[in-house]
Motif scaffolding. Structure first.
Motif, PDB file in Angstrom:
ATOM      1  N   UNK A 282       0.815  -1.215   0.000  1.00  0.00           N
ATOM      2  CA  UNK A 282       0.000   0.000   0.000  1.00  0.00           C
ATOM      3  C   UNK A 282       0.851   1.269   0.000  1.00  0.00           C
ATOM      4  N   UNK A 283       1.901   1.295   0.806  1.00  0.00           N
ATOM      5  CA  UNK A 283       2.752   2.488   0.849  1.00  0.00           C
ATOM      6  C   UNK A 283       3.520   2.680  -0.453  1.00  0.00           C
ATOM      7  N   UNK A 284       3.935   1.585  -1.081  1.00  0.00           N
ATOM      8  CA  UNK A 284       4.600   1.705  -2.387  1.00  0.00           C
ATOM      9  C   UNK A 284       3.671   2.354  -3.413  1.00  0.00           C
ATOM     10  N   UNK A 285       2.414   1.896  -3.456  1.00  0.00           N
ATOM     11  CA  UNK A 285       1.461   2.456  -4.409  1.00  0.00           C
ATOM     12  C   UNK A 285       1.191   3.933  -4.130  1.00  0.00           C
ATOM     13  N   UNK A 286       1.015   4.274  -2.860  1.00  0.00           N
ATOM     14  CA  UNK A 286       0.756   5.678  -2.518  1.00  0.00           C
ATOM     15  C   UNK A 286       1.952   6.559  -2.867  1.00  0.00           C
ATOM     16  N   UNK A 287       3.149   6.097  -2.552  1.00  0.00           N
ATOM     17  CA  UNK A 287       4.340   6.876  -2.877  1.00  0.00           C
ATOM     18  C   UNK A 287       4.536   7.044  -4.366  1.00  0.00           C
TER      19      UNK A 287
END
Length: 155
Positions: free
Chosen positions: A57-62
């Motif tokens: 999730x954090x990879x996608x948001x970043x």
């Protein structure tokens, strides 16, 4: 249009201007993907840890919203001191707000273990989260990774 992050389909990105990408749509897509993977994997008893979902999730948001979301993922040692898995700052120009976030994955039968005691310190993780977030000028928050709480049909 953004990106479809659901696990059951191939992710496809349509090039759009950063200002036209919807952060809300991306967060909903991350939630849907996490929900579906957790439900599916609980049936197979091969559930990834909450760190896997956090990383995805954090990879996608970043990647999709790095122009307006700054993310700092904490190490396990940092988490033991501050009670958070990550900190993120949402901003537009010079205005923004920060959140310190602790992720919890739903147990197989539903529910969460929110009263976690940090190993080696005996301190409450939730108290650490609140105290450290407020001291850093952030909002303390939980990200709850959940799934359907029912049995797979045998018919």
């Amino acid at each position: 249009m953004g990106i479809d992050l659901r696990w059951s389909t191939e992710a496809r990105r349509t090039e759009v201007a950063p200002a036209d990408r919807s952060l809300c749509r991306t967060l909903r897509a991350c939630a849907t993907r996490t929900f579906e993977r957790l439900a599916h994997n609980h049936f197979d008893r091969s559930v990834p840890g909450e760190e896997t979902f956090t990383d995805l999730n954090l990879q996608d948001l970043g990647r999709l919203h790095g122009d307006r979301v700054a993310i700092c993922k904490f190490t396990r040692q940092q988490e033991a001191r501050n009670g958070a898995d990550w900190e993120w700052w949402f901003y537009s120009g010079n205005l923004g707000f920060g959140m310190r976030v602790q992720a919890k994955r739903a147990m197989r039968g539903g529910g969460y273990k929110l009263e976690h005691t940090v190993s080696g310190t005996g301190r409450s993780q939730s108290r650490l989260l609140v105290q450290d977030a407020l001291a850093a000028g952030c909002i303390p928050a939980y990200a709850l990774y959940n799934h359907r709480n029912r049995s797979r049909s045998t018919s």
